[in-house]
Design a protein around this motif. Structure first.
Motif, PDB file in Angstrom:
ATOM      1  N   LEU A 383      -7.984 -40.640 -42.412  1.00 21.77           N
ATOM      2  CA  LEU A 383      -8.320 -41.432 -41.221  1.00 21.77           C
ATOM      3  C   LEU A 383      -9.828 -41.607 -41.101  1.00 21.77           C
ATOM      4  O   LEU A 383     -10.310 -42.697 -40.745  1.00 21.77           O
ATOM      5  CB  LEU A 383      -7.754 -40.765 -39.972  1.00 21.77           C
ATOM      6  CG  LEU A 383      -8.015 -41.494 -38.643  1.00 21.77           C
ATOM      7  CD1 LEU A 383      -7.337 -42.850 -38.648  1.00 21.77           C
ATOM      8  CD2 LEU A 383      -7.542 -40.670 -37.460  1.00 21.77           C
ATOM      9  N   GLN A 384     -10.599 -40.565 -41.396  1.00 20.93           N
ATOM     10  CA  GLN A 384     -12.047 -40.677 -41.331  1.00 20.93           C
ATOM     11  C   GLN A 384     -12.563 -41.743 -42.290  1.00 20.93           C
ATOM     12  O   GLN A 384     -13.371 -42.609 -41.910  1.00 20.93           O
ATOM     13  CB  GLN A 384     -12.675 -39.317 -41.650  1.00 20.93           C
ATOM     14  CG  GLN A 384     -12.415 -38.244 -40.623  1.00 20.93           C
ATOM     15  CD  GLN A 384     -12.963 -36.895 -41.062  1.00 20.93           C
ATOM     16  OE1 GLN A 384     -13.560 -36.764 -42.124  1.00 20.93           O
ATOM     17  NE2 GLN A 384     -12.754 -35.885 -40.237  1.00 20.93           N
ATOM     18  N   LEU A 385     -12.108 -41.691 -43.537  1.00 23.93           N
ATOM     19  CA  LEU A 385     -12.574 -42.663 -44.520  1.00 23.93           C
ATOM     20  C   LEU A 385     -12.130 -44.078 -44.159  1.00 23.93           C
ATOM     21  O   LEU A 385     -12.894 -45.043 -44.316  1.00 23.93           O
ATOM     22  CB  LEU A 385     -12.059 -42.286 -45.905  1.00 23.93           C
ATOM     23  CG  LEU A 385     -12.619 -40.983 -46.497  1.00 23.93           C
ATOM     24  CD1 LEU A 385     -11.950 -40.686 -47.833  1.00 23.93           C
ATOM     25  CD2 LEU A 385     -14.125 -41.063 -46.655  1.00 23.93           C
ATOM     26  N   SER A 386     -10.907 -44.208 -43.669  1.00 21.28           N
ATOM     27  CA  SER A 386     -10.396 -45.533 -43.315  1.00 21.28           C
ATOM     28  C   SER A 386     -11.202 -46.145 -42.174  1.00 21.28           C
ATOM     29  O   SER A 386     -11.608 -47.312 -42.233  1.00 21.28           O
ATOM     30  CB  SER A 386      -8.917 -45.424 -42.942  1.00 21.28           C
ATOM     31  OG  SER A 386      -8.395 -46.666 -42.564  1.00 21.28           O
ATOM     32  N   VAL A 387     -11.462 -45.367 -41.131  1.00 21.15           N
ATOM     33  CA  VAL A 387     -12.202 -45.882 -39.979  1.00 21.15           C
ATOM     34  C   VAL A 387     -13.641 -46.207 -40.369  1.00 21.15           C
ATOM     35  O   VAL A 387     -14.183 -47.262 -39.991  1.00 21.15           O
ATOM     36  CB  VAL A 387     -12.146 -44.859 -38.826  1.00 21.15           C
ATOM     37  CG1 VAL A 387     -13.098 -45.268 -37.703  1.00 21.15           C
ATOM     38  CG2 VAL A 387     -10.730 -44.754 -38.280  1.00 21.15           C
ATOM     39  N   LEU A 388     -14.283 -45.343 -41.138  1.00 25.08           N
ATOM     40  CA  LEU A 388     -15.673 -45.584 -41.508  1.00 25.08           C
ATOM     41  C   LEU A 388     -15.807 -46.806 -42.410  1.00 25.08           C
ATOM     42  O   LEU A 388     -16.750 -47.602 -42.252  1.00 25.08           O
ATOM     43  CB  LEU A 388     -16.242 -44.350 -42.207  1.00 25.08           C
ATOM     44  CG  LEU A 388     -16.469 -43.120 -41.311  1.00 25.08           C
ATOM     45  CD1 LEU A 388     -16.953 -41.943 -42.142  1.00 25.08           C
ATOM     46  CD2 LEU A 388     -17.462 -43.431 -40.205  1.00 25.08           C
ATOM     47  N   CYS A 389     -14.889 -46.977 -43.354  1.00 25.06           N
ATOM     48  CA  CYS A 389     -14.966 -48.136 -44.245  1.00 25.06           C
ATOM     49  C   CYS A 389     -14.797 -49.442 -43.480  1.00 25.06           C
ATOM     50  O   CYS A 389     -15.553 -50.407 -43.692  1.00 25.06           O
ATOM     51  CB  CYS A 389     -13.909 -48.016 -45.344  1.00 25.06           C
ATOM     52  SG  CYS A 389     -14.230 -46.718 -46.548  1.00 25.06           S
ATOM     53  N   VAL A 390     -13.819 -49.495 -42.580  1.00 25.88           N
ATOM     54  CA  VAL A 390     -13.599 -50.721 -41.801  1.00 25.88           C
ATOM     55  C   VAL A 390     -14.773 -50.963 -40.860  1.00 25.88           C
ATOM     56  O   VAL A 390     -15.182 -52.119 -40.635  1.00 25.88           O
ATOM     57  CB  VAL A 390     -12.270 -50.627 -41.033  1.00 25.88           C
ATOM     58  CG1 VAL A 390     -12.070 -51.846 -40.144  1.00 25.88           C
ATOM     59  CG2 VAL A 390     -11.107 -50.499 -41.994  1.00 25.88           C
ATOM     60  N   ALA A 391     -15.351 -49.903 -40.304  1.00 25.48           N
ATOM     61  CA  ALA A 391     -16.502 -50.062 -39.415  1.00 25.48           C
ATOM     62  C   ALA A 391     -17.694 -50.656 -40.170  1.00 25.48           C
ATOM     63  O   ALA A 391     -18.391 -51.537 -39.659  1.00 25.48           O
ATOM     64  CB  ALA A 391     -16.873 -48.719 -38.793  1.00 25.48           C
ATOM     65  N   VAL A 392     -17.928 -50.190 -41.391  1.00 24.58           N
ATOM     66  CA  VAL A 392     -19.026 -50.744 -42.192  1.00 24.58           C
ATOM     67  C   VAL A 392     -18.779 -52.216 -42.496  1.00 24.58           C
ATOM     68  O   VAL A 392     -19.698 -53.049 -42.435  1.00 24.58           O
ATOM     69  CB  VAL A 392     -19.197 -49.919 -43.479  1.00 24.58           C
ATOM     70  CG1 VAL A 392     -20.152 -50.613 -44.439  1.00 24.58           C
ATOM     71  CG2 VAL A 392     -19.700 -48.523 -43.154  1.00 24.58           C
ATOM     72  N   ILE A 393     -17.531 -52.570 -42.812  1.00 24.44           N
ATOM     73  CA  ILE A 393     -17.216 -53.982 -43.081  1.00 24.44           C
ATOM     74  C   ILE A 393     -17.483 -54.842 -41.847  1.00 24.44           C
ATOM     75  O   ILE A 393     -18.081 -55.926 -41.934  1.00 24.44           O
ATOM     76  CB  ILE A 393     -15.757 -54.113 -43.544  1.00 24.44           C
ATOM     77  CG1 ILE A 393     -15.573 -53.442 -44.904  1.00 24.44           C
ATOM     78  CG2 ILE A 393     -15.350 -55.584 -43.624  1.00 24.44           C
ATOM     79  CD1 ILE A 393     -14.136 -53.402 -45.363  1.00 24.44           C
ATOM     80  N   CYS A 394     -17.059 -54.356 -40.676  1.00 26.31           N
ATOM     81  CA  CYS A 394     -17.265 -55.126 -39.447  1.00 26.31           C
ATOM     82  C   CYS A 394     -18.747 -55.252 -39.106  1.00 26.31           C
ATOM     83  O   CYS A 394     -19.190 -56.305 -38.609  1.00 26.31           O
ATOM     84  CB  CYS A 394     -16.518 -54.454 -38.290  1.00 26.31           C
ATOM     85  SG  CYS A 394     -14.722 -54.446 -38.453  1.00 26.31           S
ATOM     86  N   LEU A 395     -19.531 -54.205 -39.375  1.00 25.36           N
ATOM     87  CA  LEU A 395     -20.961 -54.270 -39.075  1.00 25.36           C
ATOM     88  C   LEU A 395     -21.711 -55.191 -40.038  1.00 25.36           C
ATOM     89  O   LEU A 395     -22.756 -55.742 -39.684  1.00 25.36           O
ATOM     90  CB  LEU A 395     -21.569 -52.866 -39.131  1.00 25.36           C
ATOM     91  CG  LEU A 395     -21.126 -51.895 -38.034  1.00 25.36           C
ATOM     92  CD1 LEU A 395     -21.701 -50.507 -38.281  1.00 25.36           C
ATOM     93  CD2 LEU A 395     -21.543 -52.393 -36.660  1.00 25.36           C
ATOM     94  N   CYS A 396     -21.183 -55.343 -41.250  1.00 26.78           N
ATOM     95  CA  CYS A 396     -21.855 -56.181 -42.249  1.00 26.78           C
ATOM     96  C   CYS A 396     -21.440 -57.652 -42.179  1.00 26.78           C
ATOM     97  O   CYS A 396     -22.060 -58.488 -42.846  1.00 26.78           O
ATOM     98  CB  CYS A 396     -21.583 -55.643 -43.653  1.00 26.78           C
ATOM     99  SG  CYS A 396     -22.325 -54.030 -43.986  1.00 26.78           S
TER     100      CYS A 396
END
Length: 406
Positions: A383-396
């Motif tokens: 869950l940590q990796l999934s949330v962080l990866c999607v958050a980086v995509i949304c921020l970029c």
């Protein structure tokens, strides 16, 4: 076309992050405190006295929740009398034969199985009137070279002595124990092959039988034409064979079944930075989105008037929900896939209400749905990796739109 810059988070979304930081601080106080300080420095809205007190209250509430839910790690559950008596014996005695109901079965690389057992107790003796007390909490059984694959709901018996999960050699690292505590697991056993005399009884749950039949049908289709062995055995017998591993990748991609994969294959995936593709996540739910899109386009060909009631985006989101829920069931709802399904559900709800939202809004709403129900899910690495990866995509995304406007 002018693309607006990245919008700041809403106040309630930052409040959710403060609460999550408090929960993480219950196990990692330094990291949790650093997260709180970063949020205070990044968001000027929380530099007033009233907002600062609100942030402090949320962190304290999250810390109290995490401290309470992590109580079994600080004071482990007591051993039942039958297990304590076995530990107290001074002479060598065979391990007790225990039985438990399979709650979850997961295939691991190199043909291993990870089985979560609930209501674990000694096998009742013939003529016994009262059953012994079960273990407090569930037990995880790692089985190498398994002789059979149990289904959820079946009763499994094996001669092994459960030991606490806290008995790992790396005693300073409690994140693994917290992940298991989030799933209610406090005991573990290990076996290989037919050692311990494992046995199986019961039929299992209907949904588990259906899921297992679909998995076996897929393996049967992928079985080599000249093989007369069982479907799983034919793929797993030659784990060093490139053709066999190529066939075994498809069940891992579609169903998350990695029992036919070899460790060398996973290392090659990691070396090529493709290990994330084997995790069931939002890219798999894109199949559900495509199914919903094609269904809406086909229906619009027959009845174009449906666009007078709702926009195409709303129809596509609604049509994607049933296949997404089916895929969530088929993949046995891992954390990353559950996060993606919650995001799809939240976006659909907002589209029905006529609201516009960004991917980051949907991500934080899905995170709130998960962690408010199960706060210890924050310690789940997937869950940590999934949330962080999607958050980086949304921020970029805003920067990517400036670089590639089309």
């Amino acid at each position: 076309m002018r693309v607006p810059p990245l919008q700041p988070l809403l106040v309630r979304q930052v409040c959710l992050l403060f609460w999550c930081a408090g929960v993480l601080a219950a196990l990692h106080p330094v990291e949790g405190l650093c997260a709180v300080l970063f949020l205070l420095l990044a968001d000027s809205r929380f530099r007033t006295l009233r907002r600062f007190l609100l942030a402090a209250a949320l962190c304290a509430a999250g810390f109290a929740m995490g401290w309470w839910r992590l109580g079994p790690l600080r004071s482990p559950p007591p051993e039942p009398p039958w297990l304590a008596a076995e530990h107290g014996e001074t002479t060598e005695k065979p391990a007790p034969r225990i039985c438990g109901v399979a709650r979850h079965v997961q295939g691991l690389p190199d043909g291993r199985l990870r089985i979560l057992l609930e209501a674990v107790r000694p096998e009742p003796l013939p003529g016994a009137r009262h059953a012994d007390a079960p273990l407090p909490g569930d037990c995880v059984w790692t089985w190498e070279e398994p002789g059979f694959r149990p289904l959820a709901g079946q009763t499994v018996c094996v001669s092994r002595r459960p030991v606490p999960v806290r008995g790992f050699a790396n005693t300073r690292e409690q994140a693994q124990e917290a992940r298991w505590a989030a799933r209610g697991v406090f005991w573990r056993i290990w076996s290989r092959g037919w050692s311990g005399g494992p046995s199986l009884s019961g039929e299992g749950r209907p949904d588990a039988r259906l899921r297992e039949s679909l998995r076996r049908d897929l393996l049967r289709v992928l079985r080599p034409p000249d093989s007369a062995a069982a479907p799983e055995a034919s793929l797993g017998a030659a784990r060093g064979d490139a053709a066999s591993q190529a066939r075994a990748i498809l069940p891992a991609l579609l169903l998350g079944a990695r029992s036919c994969l070899a460790s060398d294959t996973l290392e090659r995936f990691a070396a090529a930075s493709l290990a994330h593709s084997l995790a069931l996540s939002g890219q798999h739910l894109a199949l559900a989105g495509l199914a919903g899109l094609f269904s809406v386009l086909l229906l619009a060909r027959l009845r174009p008037g449906i666009y007078l009631f709702r926009a195409r985006a709303v129809w596509v989101a609604l049509a994607s929900l049933p296949p997404a829920l089916f895929y969530l069931w088929l993949g046995d709802a891992p954390a990353s896939l559950l996060r993606a399904a919650c995001m799809l559900g939240v976006m659909t709800l907002w589209l029905l209400r006529g609201r516009t939202a960004t991917g980051l809004d949907a991500l934080l709403a899905a995170l709130a749905c998960i962690v408010l129900i199960s706060p210890l899910s924050l310690f789940d690495l997937s869950l940590q990796l999934s949330v962080l990866c999607v958050a980086v995509i949304c921020l970029c995304l805003p920067g990517m739109r400036r670089l590639w406007p089309m």
